[in-house]
Design an enzyme around this catalytic site. Structure first.
Site, PDB file in Angstrom:
ATOM      1  N   GLY A 275       4.115  -5.040  12.567  1.00  0.00           N
ATOM      2  CA  GLY A 275       3.135  -4.378  11.699  1.00  0.00           C
ATOM      3  C   GLY A 275       2.542  -5.359  10.714  1.00  0.00           C
ATOM      4  O   GLY A 275       2.726  -6.575  10.853  1.00  0.00           O
ATOM      5  N   ASN A 276       1.820  -4.869   9.739  1.00  0.00           N
ATOM      6  CA  ASN A 276       1.265  -5.735   8.686  1.00  0.00           C
ATOM      7  C   ASN A 276       1.322  -5.033   7.343  1.00  0.00           C
ATOM      8  O   ASN A 276       1.748  -3.878   7.253  1.00  0.00           O
ATOM      9  CB  ASN A 276      -0.149  -6.195   9.057  1.00  0.00           C
ATOM     10  CG  ASN A 276      -1.092  -5.036   9.208  1.00  0.00           C
ATOM     11  OD1 ASN A 276      -1.338  -4.296   8.266  1.00  0.00           O
ATOM     12  ND2 ASN A 276      -1.620  -4.850  10.417  1.00  0.00           N
ATOM     13  N   ARG A 277       0.861  -5.726   6.307  1.00  0.00           N
ATOM     14  CA  ARG A 277       1.067  -5.228   4.940  1.00  0.00           C
ATOM     15  C   ARG A 277      -0.035  -4.287   4.449  1.00  0.00           C
ATOM     16  O   ARG A 277      -0.059  -3.938   3.274  1.00  0.00           O
ATOM     17  CB  ARG A 277       1.149  -6.408   3.968  1.00  0.00           C
ATOM     18  CG  ARG A 277       2.336  -7.309   4.205  1.00  0.00           C
ATOM     19  CD  ARG A 277       2.379  -8.384   3.123  1.00  0.00           C
ATOM     20  NE  ARG A 277       3.162  -9.529   3.562  1.00  0.00           N
ATOM     21  CZ  ARG A 277       4.492  -9.571   3.513  1.00  0.00           C
ATOM     22  NH1 ARG A 277       5.164  -8.541   3.059  1.00  0.00           N
ATOM     23  NH2 ARG A 277       5.123 -10.644   3.924  1.00  0.00           N
ATOM     24  N   SER A 278      -0.942  -3.900   5.304  1.00  0.00           N
ATOM     25  CA  SER A 278      -2.031  -3.033   4.839  1.00  0.00           C
ATOM     26  C   SER A 278      -1.481  -1.691   4.345  1.00  0.00           C
ATOM     27  O   SER A 278      -0.670  -1.058   5.015  1.00  0.00           O
ATOM     28  CB  SER A 278      -3.022  -2.784   5.977  1.00  0.00           C
ATOM     29  OG  SER A 278      -3.946  -1.809   5.576  1.00  0.00           O
TER      30      SER A 278
ATOM     31  N   ALA B 258      -6.514  -2.708   9.365  1.00  0.00           N
ATOM     32  CA  ALA B 258      -5.972  -4.010   9.768  1.00  0.00           C
ATOM     33  C   ALA B 258      -5.281  -3.790  11.115  1.00  0.00           C
ATOM     34  O   ALA B 258      -4.086  -3.486  11.178  1.00  0.00           O
ATOM     35  CB  ALA B 258      -4.986  -4.508   8.722  1.00  0.00           C
TER      36      ALA B 258
END
Ligand code: CTP
Length: 408
Positions: free
Chosen positions: A218-221, A286
């Site tokens: 995943g990512n930090r969005s 994102a």
């Protein structure tokens, strides 16, 4: 078209802070609340203490379906207070009806000794005043001077009308009829946004790409920028399709239809289904560029050796949108670049055939993932980059929507 139909379309999703001051015309405000609610508005009534002598909070609370507020401080020993700054920022438009000579005078001099005045002083939205008072009070040069000051500061006045007054005299000073107030405010709102009634698709948050039933990439969005855009667009009367990755955010603003997705593939499927009907598509999410080529069916057990995970590219949703764009659609992409930001973003704008690209800054403190603020540069083909200052994500959202309205 019938007048009420125009108003119904216009106030959909709008948040109205309705100030009521002490004057006999306050009896008409009950009808004004009714008309605004019928027209789709969320109405928060704020009364001055003097208004309680003319109309009951119970009447206005029942019609507005929300508790009426009067006091800055909740005097029940709890230490709670009604946050005028929050209320002022909540509102898309503020209407004071009736606006008494006393309140006009206090406003003209920047006083704020009650909740309504504190809200108005904090307001950044348009403020409408519907003056109501007796003939001589309205004729008084002081009242006229106060109104002139308030108009000069950008407040708009509606009325007063001429006719029979509560005193039995006849002349100028009657509060405009609620229908006329609704008509004028709705006409202004209608003419002020090209997004009114327009279908918008907005993606928000990050995506999660499964490694096994438990883990993901995943990512930090956080989704805050996308949600701010959705709320700001709905406030302009747009019908928003919000496609959100896994985020800890909620929105209860009417006009926003939310579809939750997890992976890039799910997001792509929903966006492809929704985008043909949309005049504006804003790809704020994102989206993961890669996903595990194979998703393990059961949880991967820990092992001593390294664990290589082969990644394969996900579909680029924005690029697909660019390639399949209906002629009148406005397509907006986002970019987050760490080096050579402007050159990379310009190239991305053209490659993905977007009409506008929002370049997020990675350099500024307070910008990007996890902040309430953001600093962006807007890029459009054939125009110079437009740097915006560090602003709240809501303000950034409005700046982006202003630019989109120009492109519409
Ligand atoms: N985007 C998308 N689908 C993807 C990846 C990105 O729709 N699979 C969209 C994002 O929503 C954003 C824009 O493309 O609007 C920019 O994403 P970014 O990841 O920065 O661009 P890339 O083309 O992937 O370029 P790079 O990662 O090399 O910077």
């Amino acid at each position: 078209m019938e007048r009420s139909t125009v108003a119904a379309e216009r106030f959909l999703n709008r948040k109205v802070l309705l100030g009521v001051t002490g004057g006999i015309a306050a009896y008409k405000t009950a009808n004004l609340v009714r008309l605004l609610v019928k027209a789709g508005a969320e109405v928060q009534v704020v009364m001055t203490p003097a208004a309680h002598d003319f109309v009951t909070p119970l009447t206005l609370a029942t019609l507005s379906k929300r508790p009426v507020l009067t006091d800055l401080f909740v005097r029940d020993g709890s230490g709670r207070w009604n946050d005028h700054v929050h209320l002022a920022r909540w509102a898309d438009v503020c209407i004071i009806a009736p606006a008494s000579a006393n309140t006009l005078g206090k406003m003209a001099h920047g006083l704020c000794d009650n909740l309504l005045l504190a809200c108005v002083l904090s307001a950044t939205c348009p403020v409408y005043l519907a003056p109501a008072m007796d003939l001589e009070m309205y004729r008084d040069p002081g009242t006229h001077a106060n109104l002139a000051v308030l108009r000069q500061r950008g407040h708009k006045t509606i009325g007063p009308d001429s006719g029979e007054l509560a005193s039995g005299l006849s002349g100028e000073g009657r509060m405009s009829e609620p229908e006329a107030i609704v008509e004028q405010v709705s006409n202004d709102l209608l003419s002020s946004s090209k997004l009114n009634g327009v279908q918008l698709l907005i993606t928000a948050g990050g995506t999660q790409e499964a490694i096994d039933p438990v883990r993901y990439i995943g990512n930090r969005s956080t989704g805050r920028m996308g949600f701010a855009l959705a709320e700001a667009a709905a406030a302009r009367g747009a019908r928003v399709q919000l496609v959100a990755g896994p985020v800890h955010l909620s929105t209860d603003r009417p006009g926003i239809t939310r579809t939750d997705v997890v992976s890039a593939q799910e997001m792509a499927e929903v966006c492809k289904r929704l985008s043909p009907q949309c005049k504006v598509v804003i790809m704020c999410a994102a989206v993961a560029d890669y996903r595990p080529a194979k998703v393990a069916a059961v949880k991967i057990k820990k092992q001593a050796a390294n664990l290589p995970i082969e990644l394969e590219p996900t579909e680029d949703i924005l690029a697909w949108m660019g390639a399949h764009k209906p002629p009148a659609q406005v397509l907006v992409g986002f970019a987050l670049e760490s080096d050579n930001a402007l050159a990379h973003a310009q190239e991305k704008l053209l490659r993905k055939k977007a009409d506008l690209l929002v370049l997020n800054s990675l350099q500024d403190a307070g910008a990007g993932f996890g902040h309430d603020t953001n600093r962006v540069t807007l890029l459009a083909p054939g125009t110079d980059p437009h740097d915006l200052p560090l602003m709240s994500k809501t303000e950034v959202a409005h700046a982006i929507l202003d630019r989109i309205e120009e492109l519409c």
